[in-house]
Design a protein around this motif. Structure first.
Motif, short mmCIF file in Angstrom:
data_model
loop_
_atom_site.label_atom_id
_atom_site.label_comp_id
_atom_site.label_asym_id
_atom_site.label_seq_id
_atom_site.Cartn_x
_atom_site.Cartn_y
_atom_site.Cartn_z
N MET A 35 38.89 -65.64 8.53
CA MET A 35 38.48 -66.09 9.86
C MET A 35 39.71 -66.42 10.70
O MET A 35 39.76 -66.12 11.90
CB MET A 35 37.58 -67.32 9.74
CG MET A 35 36.30 -67.10 8.94
SD MET A 35 35.05 -66.16 9.82
CE MET A 35 34.31 -67.45 10.82
N ARG A 36 40.71 -67.02 10.07
CA ARG A 36 41.92 -67.39 10.80
C ARG A 36 42.65 -66.15 11.32
O ARG A 36 43.13 -66.14 12.46
CB ARG A 36 42.83 -68.23 9.91
CG ARG A 36 44.09 -68.74 10.59
CD ARG A 36 44.85 -69.70 9.69
NE ARG A 36 44.08 -70.90 9.45
CZ ARG A 36 44.02 -71.93 10.27
NH1 ARG A 36 44.70 -71.91 11.42
NH2 ARG A 36 43.31 -72.99 9.97
N PRO A 46 40.51 -70.54 15.85
CA PRO A 46 39.58 -70.31 14.75
C PRO A 46 38.26 -71.07 14.90
O PRO A 46 37.21 -70.58 14.45
CB PRO A 46 40.36 -70.80 13.52
CG PRO A 46 41.80 -70.62 13.90
CD PRO A 46 41.86 -70.92 15.37
N ALA A 47 38.30 -72.22 15.55
CA ALA A 47 37.06 -72.99 15.75
C ALA A 47 36.07 -72.21 16.60
O ALA A 47 34.84 -72.34 16.43
CB ALA A 47 37.37 -74.34 16.38
N ARG A 50 34.28 -69.74 14.39
CA ARG A 50 33.25 -70.43 13.60
C ARG A 50 32.07 -70.84 14.46
O ARG A 50 30.92 -70.82 14.00
CB ARG A 50 33.87 -71.65 12.91
CG ARG A 50 34.82 -71.30 11.76
CD ARG A 50 35.20 -72.53 10.95
NE ARG A 50 36.04 -73.43 11.72
CZ ARG A 50 37.37 -73.35 11.77
NH1 ARG A 50 37.99 -72.40 11.11
NH2 ARG A 50 38.07 -74.22 12.48
N ARG A 51 32.32 -71.20 15.71
CA ARG A 51 31.22 -71.59 16.60
C ARG A 51 30.30 -70.41 16.88
O ARG A 51 29.08 -70.54 16.92
CB ARG A 51 31.78 -72.14 17.92
CG ARG A 51 30.72 -72.85 18.76
CD ARG A 51 31.31 -73.34 20.06
NE ARG A 51 31.26 -72.30 21.08
CZ ARG A 51 31.90 -72.35 22.24
NH1 ARG A 51 32.66 -73.39 22.51
NH2 ARG A 51 31.79 -71.39 23.11
N GLY A 54 29.76 -68.91 12.51
CA GLY A 54 29.49 -69.78 11.38
C GLY A 54 30.41 -69.54 10.20
O GLY A 54 31.13 -70.43 9.78
N GLY A 55 30.40 -68.35 9.65
CA GLY A 55 31.21 -68.05 8.48
C GLY A 55 31.45 -66.56 8.35
O GLY A 55 31.02 -65.75 9.19
#
Length: 202
Positions: A35-36, A46-47, A50-51, A54-55
């Motif tokens: 994800m990063r 990265p947040a 995820r927002r 999710g994953g």
């Protein structure tokens, strides 16, 4: 100078994240993608990734849906004679892959499914629930799940042999020649009569 990190979460940003993830899955595979790294490639925090997703599993699912675009694909595939659906389906899949020497992100999806069980499960679920089964049910055919699975097995096998393993006769064959050989099998899976049950042996 391009800014990274905290871009506002717009629809364009979401598309850019999916595009960055598709490129990463194609180049690094499922296990080599993070994800990063996707966030860095898309130029966002990265947040934010995820927002939106999710994953990793949800991100991979978004890439699969973006590549196949199932609702649009079903409409396109049904626009033509029923008896040539197999040929249209093969042409559609080959168009997603692009040139055999520089294939598109679909190959990365298939490679990821071949090496990671989470990715494999997501691809199976997508093909079963969101694409081929819907297509076959729209046709009103019996045994839609089995027909869809057989169709998917033929397509995935061809993709791996031609684009990943690079079997020379398949690499050398053009789309029309491949269609002449493969499309009748796809057509039988999609719309052919189901085999009659065999009587029990005595």
């Amino acid at each position: 100078m391009r800014k990274t990190g905290r871009r506002p979460g717009t629809s364009t940003t979401r598309q850019e994240i999916v595009a960055a993830a598709a490129a990463s899955f194609s180049f690094h595979g499922y296990d080599g993608t993070s994800m990063r790294q996707v966030a860095a490639d898309a130029g966002v925090d990265p947040a934010l990734v995820r927002r939106f997703f999710g994953g990793m599993e949800q991100l991979f699912s978004a890439v699969v849906a973006e590549v196949f675009q199932p609702d649009r694909a079903i409409v396109t595939l049904l626009d033509g004679p029923r008896g040539t659906l197999g040929r249209r389906l093969l042409g559609y899949v080959l168009s997603l892959l692009g040139d055999v020497d520089a294939p598109g992100p679909l190959l990365g999806i298939i490679r990821s499914a071949a090496t990671n069980e989470h990715a494999a499960a997501q691809v199976r679920e997508f093909l079963a629930a969101d694409f081929l089964v819907k297509l076959i049910r729209t046709l009103g055919m019996d045994h839609p799940e089995l027909r869809a699975t057989l169709t998917a097995s033929q397509l995935v096998g061809l993709i791996i042999a031609r684009y990943a393993v690079r079997a020379e006769p398949l690499v050398a064959a053009g789309p029309d020649q491949l269609a002449d050989w493969v499309a009748p099998t796809l057509q039988r899976y999609l719309t052919g009569r189901a085999p009659s049950p065999q009587p029990p042996s005595r």
